[in-house]
Write a protein that holds these residues in place. Sequence first.
Motif, PDB file in Angstrom:
ATOM      1  N   GLU A   1       0.809  -1.033   0.235  1.00 13.26           N
ATOM      2  CA  GLU A   1      -0.108  -0.025  -0.104  1.00 13.26           C
ATOM      3  C   GLU A   1       0.861   1.142  -0.090  1.00 13.26           C
ATOM      4  OE1 GLU A   1      -4.114   1.291   2.477  1.00 13.26           O
ATOM      5  OE2 GLU A   1      -2.373   1.072   3.455  1.00 13.26           O
ATOM      6  N   PRO A   2       0.523   2.312  -0.822  1.00 17.10           N
ATOM      7  CA  PRO A   2       1.282   3.487  -1.147  1.00 17.10           C
ATOM      8  C   PRO A   2       1.427   4.261   0.258  1.00 17.10           C
ATOM      9  CG  PRO A   2      -0.506   3.842  -2.283  1.00 17.10           C
ATOM     10  CD  PRO A   2      -0.531   2.317  -1.865  1.00 17.10           C
ATOM     11  N   LEU A   3       2.279   5.125   0.249  1.00 16.08           N
ATOM     12  CA  LEU A   3       2.310   6.189   1.289  1.00 16.08           C
ATOM     13  C   LEU A   3       1.387   7.521   0.748  1.00 16.08           C
ATOM     14  CD1 LEU A   3       6.154   6.147   2.404  1.00 16.08           C
ATOM     15  CD2 LEU A   3       4.215   5.474   3.660  1.00 16.08           C
ATOM     16  N   VAL A   4       0.834   8.197   1.881  1.00 13.23           N
ATOM     17  CA  VAL A   4       0.146   9.527   1.249  1.00 13.23           C
ATOM     18  C   VAL A   4       0.551  10.513   2.178  1.00 13.23           C
ATOM     19  CG1 VAL A   4      -2.071   8.066   0.540  1.00 13.23           C
ATOM     20  CG2 VAL A   4      -1.915   8.838   2.688  1.00 13.23           C
ATOM     21  N   ASN A   5       0.364  11.882   1.687  1.00 11.97           N
ATOM     22  CA  ASN A   5       0.708  12.869   2.459  1.00 11.97           C
ATOM     23  C   ASN A   5      -0.558  13.370   3.274  1.00 11.97           C
ATOM     24  OD1 ASN A   5       1.454  15.519   3.082  1.00 11.97           O
ATOM     25  ND2 ASN A   5       2.721  15.684   1.291  1.00 11.97           N
TER      26      ASN A   5
END
Length: 270
Positions: free
Chosen positions: A34-38
């Motif tokens: 799962e990606p990182l988000v800001n």
Amino acid sequence: MYDIDYKIPLVDLAKVRIPHNQIPVDDQSRLFDEPLVNLKDYALPFLSWHAITDGSNAPYGKPIAGSHQEGWLRKTVAQKLERANRLLRPFNAELLILDAYRSIECQRGLWRFFYNRGREENPAASEEDLRQYALAYVRDPRIFNPLDSRTFPIHITGSSIDVTLRRRDTGQWMNMGSKFEEIVDISTTDYFERQLQRGAIEEHDERLWNRRLLDWALRSEDFLNDPILYWHYDWGNQIWIKVKNAIYGNAPAKAWYGHIESPEWQVEGH
């Protein structure tokens, strides 16, 4: 003090001091990549404690090498925090996240800070003495191997936060009983619950209730606190598994969040 029927669970610290690094990470989990988000895209207040430049970030007094101003977390973790934060609105409170995803470069910077501080305090200390001193504050990044989950500093998973509460209308930090990054007995999460049991504080003590409020909001989304420090919470990583087993005994066998590379803004030097 707040209209919530909640007490922070008392925890046997011996059960949570066991190492978490032996817990495996499931690279087949749907959340593993799962990606990182800001966090700025999720209305989550963030103050990068390690990147503060005005000297107010005790005990550091300066930016830590490798730190950055923006905060990042796994997408599901950010969504869960957003929901937990909404629960705090009726109490004129909100989460203030002070550390989220931490790059290995920042981990190395923190290690150097505490290692060097130990040497300043005891110039005659041996290498092992200095290592043990630094380990009391931060995981050793010198052994880090992105392919070996036994070596992961937990913030490198993007699923750990250091967090406090502040007033939603004024931004004033709420009284949690000890300062962030103050590694003392009073920072143990259930400290004021035990003080109340002993009759050392009153039921309406704001430090007791502010910690209860924080824990109540985050546990509503299944975050668990590493009870050695009231400000540290996890979901889905190795520490989360360890704490869940220590308290409830029904944790999954494997964590689903392991090491993740830095977001593009950091890799590219932005």
